[in-house]
Design a protein around this motif. Structure first.
Motif, PDB file in Angstrom:
ATOM      1  N   TYR A 133       0.808  -1.379  -0.150  1.00 10.62           N
ATOM      2  CA  TYR A 133       0.063   0.043   0.068  1.00 10.62           C
ATOM      3  C   TYR A 133       0.787   1.071   0.114  1.00 10.62           C
ATOM      4  O   TYR A 133       0.431   2.358   0.590  1.00 10.62           O
ATOM      5  N   GLU A 134       2.057   1.415  -0.297  1.00 12.56           N
ATOM      6  CA  GLU A 134       2.861   2.564  -0.490  1.00 12.56           C
ATOM      7  C   GLU A 134       2.865   3.438  -1.562  1.00 12.56           C
ATOM      8  O   GLU A 134       2.806   4.590  -1.553  1.00 12.56           O
ATOM      9  N   THR A 135       2.762   2.854  -2.755  1.00 14.23           N
ATOM     10  CA  THR A 135       2.657   3.629  -4.162  1.00 14.23           C
ATOM     11  C   THR A 135       1.150   4.138  -4.307  1.00 14.23           C
ATOM     12  O   THR A 135       0.103   3.340  -4.040  1.00 14.23           O
ATOM     13  N   HIS A 136       1.179   5.543  -4.614  1.00  9.60           N
ATOM     14  CA  HIS A 136      -0.146   6.156  -5.081  1.00  9.60           C
ATOM     15  C   HIS A 136      -0.323   5.735  -6.584  1.00  9.60           C
ATOM     16  O   HIS A 136       0.422   6.181  -7.439  1.00  9.60           O
ATOM     17  N   HIS A 137      -1.276   5.123  -6.771  1.00  9.03           N
ATOM     18  CA  HIS A 137      -1.729   4.718  -8.427  1.00  9.03           C
ATOM     19  C   HIS A 137      -2.702   5.824  -8.638  1.00  9.03           C
ATOM     20  O   HIS A 137      -3.994   5.673  -8.391  1.00  9.03           O
ATOM     21  N   THR A 138      -2.140   6.778  -9.362  1.00 15.26           N
ATOM     22  CA  THR A 138      -3.398   8.054  -9.617  1.00 15.26           C
ATOM     23  C   THR A 138      -4.343   7.704 -10.508  1.00 15.26           C
ATOM     24  O   THR A 138      -4.350   7.035 -11.687  1.00 15.26           O
ATOM     25  N   ILE A 139      -5.704   7.789 -10.289  1.00 15.45           N
ATOM     26  CA  ILE A 139      -7.052   7.533 -10.952  1.00 15.45           C
ATOM     27  C   ILE A 139      -7.209   8.893 -11.722  1.00 15.45           C
ATOM     28  O   ILE A 139      -7.466   8.838 -13.094  1.00 15.45           O
ATOM     29  N   GLY A 140      -7.389  10.116 -11.038  1.00  9.91           N
ATOM     30  CA  GLY A 140      -7.491  11.313 -11.844  1.00  9.91           C
ATOM     31  C   GLY A 140      -7.695  12.339 -10.754  1.00  9.91           C
ATOM     32  O   GLY A 140      -7.737  12.209  -9.342  1.00  9.91           O
ATOM     33  N   GLU A 141      -7.832  13.420 -11.072  1.00  9.07           N
ATOM     34  CA  GLU A 141      -8.303  14.712 -10.324  1.00  9.07           C
ATOM     35  C   GLU A 141      -9.417  15.669 -10.766  1.00  9.07           C
ATOM     36  O   GLU A 141      -9.714  15.451 -12.011  1.00  9.07           O
ATOM     37  N   VAL A 142     -10.098  16.017  -9.600  1.00  7.96           N
ATOM     38  CA  VAL A 142     -11.106  17.018  -9.789  1.00  7.96           C
ATOM     39  C   VAL A 142     -10.929  18.469  -9.233  1.00  7.96           C
ATOM     40  O   VAL A 142     -10.478  18.119  -7.957  1.00  7.96           O
ATOM     41  N   TYR A 143     -11.203  19.398 -10.068  1.00  8.05           N
ATOM     42  CA  TYR A 143     -11.037  20.705  -9.387  1.00  8.05           C
ATOM     43  C   TYR A 143     -12.168  21.009  -8.489  1.00  8.05           C
ATOM     44  O   TYR A 143     -13.253  20.758  -8.877  1.00  8.05           O
ATOM     45  N   TRP A 144     -11.847  21.715  -7.565  1.00 12.98           N
ATOM     46  CA  TRP A 144     -13.004  22.306  -6.578  1.00 12.98           C
ATOM     47  C   TRP A 144     -12.951  23.786  -6.591  1.00 12.98           C
ATOM     48  O   TRP A 144     -14.012  23.918  -7.471  1.00 12.98           O
ATOM     49  N   SER A 145     -12.459  24.465  -6.199  1.00 13.29           N
ATOM     50  CA  SER A 145     -12.087  25.901  -6.402  1.00 13.29           C
ATOM     51  C   SER A 145     -10.930  26.584  -5.529  1.00 13.29           C
ATOM     52  O   SER A 145     -10.373  25.723  -4.999  1.00 13.29           O
ATOM     53  N   LYS A 146     -11.090  27.824  -5.655  1.00 12.54           N
ATOM     54  CA  LYS A 146     -10.125  28.322  -4.676  1.00 12.54           C
ATOM     55  C   LYS A 146     -10.561  28.342  -3.115  1.00 12.54           C
ATOM     56  O   LYS A 146      -9.798  28.831  -2.304  1.00 12.54           O
ATOM     57  N   ASN A 147     -11.834  28.213  -3.003  1.00 15.59           N
ATOM     58  CA  ASN A 147     -12.296  28.292  -1.607  1.00 15.59           C
ATOM     59  C   ASN A 147     -12.056  26.918  -0.853  1.00 15.59           C
ATOM     60  O   ASN A 147     -11.853  25.673  -1.527  1.00 15.59           O
ATOM     61  N   THR A 148     -11.818  26.960   0.491  1.00 17.85           N
ATOM     62  CA  THR A 148     -11.439  25.526   1.003  1.00 17.85           C
ATOM     63  C   THR A 148     -12.845  24.768   0.885  1.00 17.85           C
ATOM     64  O   THR A 148     -13.895  25.169   1.343  1.00 17.85           O
ATOM     65  N   PRO A 149     -12.818  23.421   0.513  1.00 20.71           N
ATOM     66  CA  PRO A 149     -13.801  22.428   0.369  1.00 20.71           C
ATOM     67  C   PRO A 149     -14.364  22.067   1.920  1.00 20.71           C
ATOM     68  O   PRO A 149     -13.523  22.116   2.940  1.00 20.71           O
ATOM     69  N   PRO A 150     -15.484  21.759   1.967  1.00 30.10           N
ATOM     70  CA  PRO A 150     -16.030  21.175   3.227  1.00 30.10           C
ATOM     71  C   PRO A 150     -15.485  19.746   3.500  1.00 30.10           C
ATOM     72  O   PRO A 150     -14.718  19.363   2.727  1.00 30.10           O
ATOM     73  N   LYS A 151     -15.631  19.382   4.799  1.00 31.23           N
ATOM     74  CA  LYS A 151     -15.217  18.137   5.257  1.00 31.23           C
ATOM     75  C   LYS A 151     -16.038  16.854   4.344  1.00 31.23           C
ATOM     76  O   LYS A 151     -17.066  17.248   4.090  1.00 31.23           O
ATOM     77  N   TRP A 152     -15.412  15.781   4.405  1.00 32.97           N
ATOM     78  CA  TRP A 152     -15.821  14.677   3.769  1.00 32.97           C
ATOM     79  C   TRP A 152     -17.154  14.350   4.610  1.00 32.97           C
ATOM     80  O   TRP A 152     -17.169  14.480   6.014  1.00 32.97           O
ATOM     81  N   LEU A 153     -18.162  13.739   4.136  1.00 29.91           N
ATOM     82  CA  LEU A 153     -19.472  13.278   4.589  1.00 29.91           C
ATOM     83  C   LEU A 153     -20.303  14.365   5.345  1.00 29.91           C
ATOM     84  O   LEU A 153     -21.328  14.199   6.061  1.00 29.91           O
ATOM     85  N   SER A 154     -19.919  15.702   4.854  1.00 23.93           N
ATOM     86  CA  SER A 154     -20.833  16.696   5.188  1.00 23.93           C
ATOM     87  C   SER A 154     -21.958  16.918   4.217  1.00 23.93           C
ATOM     88  O   SER A 154     -21.734  16.750   3.213  1.00 23.93           O
TER      89      SER A 154
END
Length: 195
Positions: A174-195
């Motif tokens: 579980y050491e290597t990050h195998h990238t799937i892709g990225e999604v842009y949010w915005s310049k504002n801080t995103p909310p916490k997960w599950l919120s």
């Protein structure tokens, strides 16, 4: 009379300190030692107690899932992690770019194993807050994680926040990050997960 005095003292200390400080119980112990008060049925100090539990608790194994159940469970857990604030904002891009790649990784990794009737299971709940875990796929019989899907929030100066979707495999511990892709949010801080 002593009982009344003790209660008055407790109330006055609580009132003066607005309940922040409670009187030390050592006061009452020293009063009881002076009077040599013993209540019947209470053990004397210095008595030893031992507690043992005969029952062992085991986790119930996760139910085995078919290939289609793993795929639908993966999508459901991803949207659970996004919550009602992040999900609607990135849902279209997730469905068109990220989820097809997740599905491909699952099918490529476990395609032959589904043919061999290996029992696989998907974790029950993603982590919230700032944690990365979306879901894990594990061997249902050994309860060993085989594939971990994560999303990490990255802040890039001048660009803003991105969600980096990646996975880890048991083969490299579980050491290597195998990238799937990225999604842009915005310049504002995103909310916490599950919120």
């Amino acid at each position: 009379m002593k009982k009344w005095l003790q209660q008055l003292m407790i109330i006055s200390v609580a009132f003066v300190t607005l309940g922040v400080i409670s009187p030390s119980h050592e006061i009452w112990d020293s009063l009881h030692e002076k009077e040599n008060i013993k209540q019947p049925g209470l053990p004397e100090s210095g008595s030893a107690y031992s507690v043992s539990f005969e029952t062992t608790f085991e986790r119930d194994p996760l139910p085995a899932a078919s290939e289609d159940e793993l795929i639908s469970g993966a999508r459901k857990l991803a949207y659970t992690k996004f919550g009602t604030k992040i999900g609607p904002a990135i849902g279209d891009e997730f469905d068109t770019v990220i989820f097809p790649e997740m599905e491909r990784v699952i099918r490529d990794t476990f395609g032959e194993q589904f043919q061999m009737d290996r029992k696989l299971a998907i974790s029950e709940r993603p982590s919230g807050g700032h944690a990365e875990k979306i879901f894990n796929i594990k061997d249902a019989e050994t309860d060993k994680n085989l594939l971990l899907f994560h999303v990490r929030t990255e802040k890039r100066p001048q660009d803003g926040y991105f969600f980096n979707f990646h996975y880890h495999v048991a083969a490299d511990d579980y050491e290597t990050h195998h990238t799937i892709g990225e999604v842009y949010w915005s310049k504002n801080t995103p909310p916490k997960w599950l919120s």
